[in-house]
Design an enzyme around this catalytic site. Structure first.
Site, PDB file in Angstrom:
ATOM      1  N   GLU A  49       2.955 -14.029  46.234  1.00  0.00           N
ATOM      2  CA  GLU A  49       3.475 -15.269  47.191  1.00  0.00           C
ATOM      3  C   GLU A  49       2.722 -16.575  47.078  1.00  0.00           C
ATOM      4  OE1 GLU A  49       3.011 -13.313  51.068  1.00  0.00           O
ATOM      5  OE2 GLU A  49       2.886 -11.444  50.246  1.00  0.00           O
ATOM      6  N   HIS A  71       7.294 -15.382  50.255  1.00  0.00           N
ATOM      7  CA  HIS A  71       6.832 -13.978  50.233  1.00  0.00           C
ATOM      8  C   HIS A  71       7.553 -13.049  49.153  1.00  0.00           C
ATOM      9  CE1 HIS A  71       5.608 -10.150  51.519  1.00  0.00           C
ATOM     10  NE2 HIS A  71       5.038 -10.329  52.713  1.00  0.00           N
TER      11      HIS A  71
HETATM   12  C1  BG6 Z   1       1.875  -9.742  53.310  1.00  0.00           C
HETATM   13  C2  BG6 Z   1       0.513  -9.813  54.088  1.00  0.00           C
HETATM   14  O1  BG6 Z   1       2.051 -11.084  52.944  1.00  0.00           O
HETATM   15  O2  BG6 Z   1       2.902  -9.343  53.909  1.00  0.00           O
HETATM   16  C3  BG6 Z   1       0.344  -8.225  54.324  1.00  0.00           C
HETATM   17  O3  BG6 Z   1      -0.631 -10.130  53.474  1.00  0.00           O
HETATM   18  C4  BG6 Z   1       1.750  -7.693  55.126  1.00  0.00           C
HETATM   19  O4  BG6 Z   1      -0.802  -7.883  55.405  1.00  0.00           O
HETATM   20  C5  BG6 Z   1       2.700  -7.922  54.066  1.00  0.00           C
HETATM   21  O5  BG6 Z   1       1.547  -6.313  55.444  1.00  0.00           O
HETATM   22  C6  BG6 Z   1       4.207  -7.428  54.948  1.00  0.00           C
HETATM   23  O6  BG6 Z   1       4.491  -7.821  56.024  1.00  0.00           O
HETATM   24  P1  BG6 Z   1       5.647  -7.596  56.995  1.00  0.00           P
HETATM   25  O7  BG6 Z   1       5.481  -8.158  58.035  1.00  0.00           O
HETATM   26  O8  BG6 Z   1       7.078  -8.144  56.082  1.00  0.00           O
HETATM   27  O9  BG6 Z   1       5.856  -5.992  56.936  1.00  0.00           O
END
Ligand code: BG6
Length: 300
Positions: A273, A170
């Protein structure tokens, strides 16, 4: 296995490559600096927090307003989503993006590979993770820090049944101004638009960002290029073992609600990602392994 800084220092420090230290909220960090680049990696989540080739501006964005805490994912860097991506498909109480990013990993080894540095980590399962994921799987992360950043997330199914899982690196990329960037390599891919009722759409031309964007691009196995005219650079995202690509920027309201972006933080980042998500989850036969393999490089 000890996760104490002194013991880890004795076993895994390499002069001119790796130093082990304590970071914010007592997180154990490995600082990697070699002649080609540098990176900091937290043992919690095997979370790559920073990376830059030597002499370059940071490539990976780390929120200056991040709230570091045990068991909480770091805002920025390269969170590892595993063994599912996004919400759990049947149990909303389980953590979004799985537990790998908030669980402790152990260091398996550190080594100098020419002028680069390689580090191998393994996720430590415990009773809490077992309750969420009752499968016998082993997951390792190999990170090679140098002029490029190369990451392999490998899952091996050690059970007698097939296992289905999702994963993603991510990664938050640092950009000068997200409104000026272009992402190439997703042209004509179908995608799920998470900010428009999960509608299925098709990408026309490069991806640009001028509002909240949260999309899962399917059937996207190509390299992506993040073209950032403000920093006068292109970042190449080369991948194998990944059939989806998620593009995310929270924009103004969502970033404000999240509380760890700072006032205009959303303008300086974009997540691209490399994933196996939605239609593209992985089915692993007993004994089989899967590797999500990504390399980031800076091109002028
Ligand atoms: C992304 C998702 O990968 O991560 C989003 O598609 C999400 O929907 C974002 O808001 C952040 O996620 P987190 O859990 O790290 O706040």
């Amino acid at each position: 296995m000890s996760l104490d800084v002194n013991t880890l220092s004795e076993r895994f420090e390499i002069p001119g490559h790796v130093v082990v230290k304590e970071g914010p909220a007592g997180l154990v960090l490995l600082d990697v600096t070699n002649t080609l680049g540098s990176s900091t990696i937290a043992l919690q989540g095997a979370h790559i927090m920073t990376w830059a080739p030597r002499g370059e501006a940071p490539v990976i964005w780390l929120s200056p307003f991040g709230k570091f805490a045990t068991g909480k994912s770091i805002r920025g860097g390269v969170p590892i989503c595993w063994p599912w991506f996004g919400p759990h498909e049947s149990d909303a109480k389980l953590p979004g993006h799985g537990y790998a990013r908030t669980t402790m990993w152990e260091v398996v080894r550190t080594e100098a590979v020419g002028d680069s540095t390689r580090l191998v980590f393994r996720l430590i399962e415990n009773s809490v993770t077992k309750a969420q994921w009752p499968h016998d799987t082993e997951v390792t992360l190999t990170v090679t820090v140098g002029q490029t950043l190369s990451i392999q997330l490998t899952t091996t199914n050690r059970s007698a049944q097939a296992v289905t899982l999702g994963d993603a690196l991510h990664t938050y990329f640092e950009v000068k101004d997200v409104r000026d960037i272009k992402i190439l390599g997703l042209e004509n891919c179908p995608y799920i638009d998470k900010v428009d009722g999960q509608k299925r759409k098709q990408q026309q031309g490069p991806v640009t960002i001028d509002q909240e964007v949260d999309r899962i691009y399917l059937e996207s196995t190509q390299d992506c290029i993040l073209d950032d005219p403000g920093l006068q650079r292109k970042i190449r995202i080369a991948k194998r073992g990944s059939r989806s690509t998620v593009v995310w920027n929270p924009w103004i309201e969502k970033a404000a609600k999240m509380g760890d972006f700072g006032e205009n933080g959303y303008l300086g980042m974009v997540c691209i990602e490399s994933a196996n998500a939605a239609d593209d989850v992985i089915s692993l036969a007993p004994g089989a392994s899967h590797t999500l393999d990504v390399t980031y490089s800076v091109e002028r």
